[in-house]
Enzyme design. Structure first.
Site, PDB file in Angstrom:
ATOM      1  CD  GLU A  37      -2.743  -0.862   2.539  1.00  0.00           C
ATOM      2  OE1 GLU A  37      -2.947  -0.427   2.879  1.00  0.00           O
ATOM      3  OE2 GLU A  37      -3.916  -2.525   2.607  1.00  0.00           O
ATOM      4  CD  GLU A  96      -3.839  -5.759   3.141  1.00  0.00           C
ATOM      5  OE1 GLU A  96      -5.054  -5.044   3.509  1.00  0.00           O
ATOM      6  OE2 GLU A  96      -2.945  -5.333   3.680  1.00  0.00           O
TER       7      GLU A  96
END
Ligand code: BMA
Length: 360
Positions: free
Chosen positions: A186, A289
């Site tokens: 991320e 995710e």
């Protein structure tokens, strides 16, 4: 003709052996090569379901032998098991999510024996400040970890602990268990110390190269498939801006959580872009995710996740944890008695989704 095809693949940045794509590590173990090829093949057949910390706990139970919220709902285990190593670098016995590292090794071995695939994330301590992974108070952290940086030695010590853990993951036969390793994730956002606004493109890429080289060449670790995992992105350029190189990465992935009203559009766009990037590079593509409002929208599994992902060849989609005793966080996986239970069974029964029994 075949040779020409192989040359074309090599030009595209893909490693090939005996006409088959192989992982970025030229010394990858036989089992790792096998897993890589299996995942590439499987992603054209269906999408594996993954769950973070599936075995250690659910919202109301902790460490109960054989228990899994997913299994209790659909009768099968996930195909992909996600694990977290934050605090291993500090020499602790328990992860930042209160799971004992020795138990994580045990579960990885057990699920590998069962035919499942294991992936590891690492929300690790900021080596410069000593704060946690979310400590974004310094823009110098990444630079400080590189050779000649003041925290390079400390980072090596973190990597030594990580290496010891990885090298402990062996089967009964003594072979290493292949692991999808997903650090520095991320990074297209700025909530972790390795995020976009906290280091330059060159520093981020250098950190990846340093890390892989250290584990692979100094520590002789050859059973990892490295996963590059951004947040939600708007373009292929944004996705690839900090991509460290085809010689380091095996899986191109992204994380995305249902929040904004146009989530399905965003998710679909990311899958379209990233599966195309994967196909072009000969790498596995995945949703590393994902999570949604399954309490408020109990049909989320089929109407949002499944229907959005159906057109794409994504290897897997992993939902985040059902945090133990947590009131603030939502549970990302289904659980017995939870509103989305029935819809999850539909999701499970759909031929597109693959669980443990489907990949053995
Ligand atoms: C986050 C949250 C945290 C957790 C971290 C690492 O997304 O679930 O509670 O500590 O992941 O697993």
């Amino acid at each position: 003709m075949k040779n020409l095809f192989i040359i074309l693949l090599l030009c595209a940045g893909m490693s090939v052996q005996a006409g088959k794509p192989v992982p970025s590590d030229p010394k990858a173990t036989a089992e790792t090569v096998k897993l890589y090829q299996k995942m590439l093949k499987l992603q054209t057949k269906g999408m594996m379901f993954g769950h973070q910390d599936d075995l250690p706990y659910g919202t109301s139970w902790y460490d109960v032998e054989g228990r899994s919220d997913v299994k209790e709902v659909c009768g099968d285990y996930p195909a992909i098991f996600g694990w977290e190593l934050g605090h291993l670098e500090l020499g602790h016995d328990y992860s930042l999510d209160s799971v004992k590292f020795s138990k994580i090794s045990g579960w990885i071995k057990q699920m590998d024996r069962e035919g499942a695939i294991n992936t590891i994330s690492w929300h690790f301590t900021n080596p410069l400040t000593g704060g946690n992974a979310w400590d974004t108070s310094s823009k110098k952290t990444v630079a400080s970890m590189l050779p000649s940086g003041e925290k390079n030695k400390l980072y090596n010590q973190y990597l030594d602990k990580l290496a010891t853990f990885m090298l402990g993951l062996k089967t009964d036969k003594g072979t290493y268990i292949p692991i999808l390793f997903r650090p520095f994730h991320e990074h297209t956002g700025s909530w972790f110390w390795w995020g976009k606004d906290l280091c330059t493109v060159a520093e981020y890429k250098a950190l990846w190269r340093y890390t892989v080289t250290y584990l692979r060449d100094n520590k002789n670790i050859h059973h990892l498939l490295y996963t590059y995992s951004t947040g939600t992105v708007a373009s292929a350029n944004e996705y690839l801006e900090r991509y460290p190189g085809d010689d380091l990465i095996d899986i191109v992935a992204f994380d995305s959580y249902d929040g904004a009203p146009d989530f399905t559009k965003t998710l679909s766009n990311c899958c379209k872009m990233i599966s195309a990037i994967g196909a072009e590079k000969g790498k596995i593509a995945a949703v590393s995710e994902v999570g949604g409002h399954i309490e408020k929208n109990p049909q989320w599994w089929t109407t949002v996740l499944l229907e959005t992902l159906r057109p794409y060849n994504m290897s897997y989609a992993l939902v985040w944890r059902n945090a133990y005793q947590s009131k603030k966080e939502i549970a990302y996986a289904p659980a017995k008695g939870a509103p989305s239970e029935k819809d999850f069974v539909k999701f499970y029964n759909d031929p597109k989704t693959l669980f443990l029994k489907d990949i053995k």
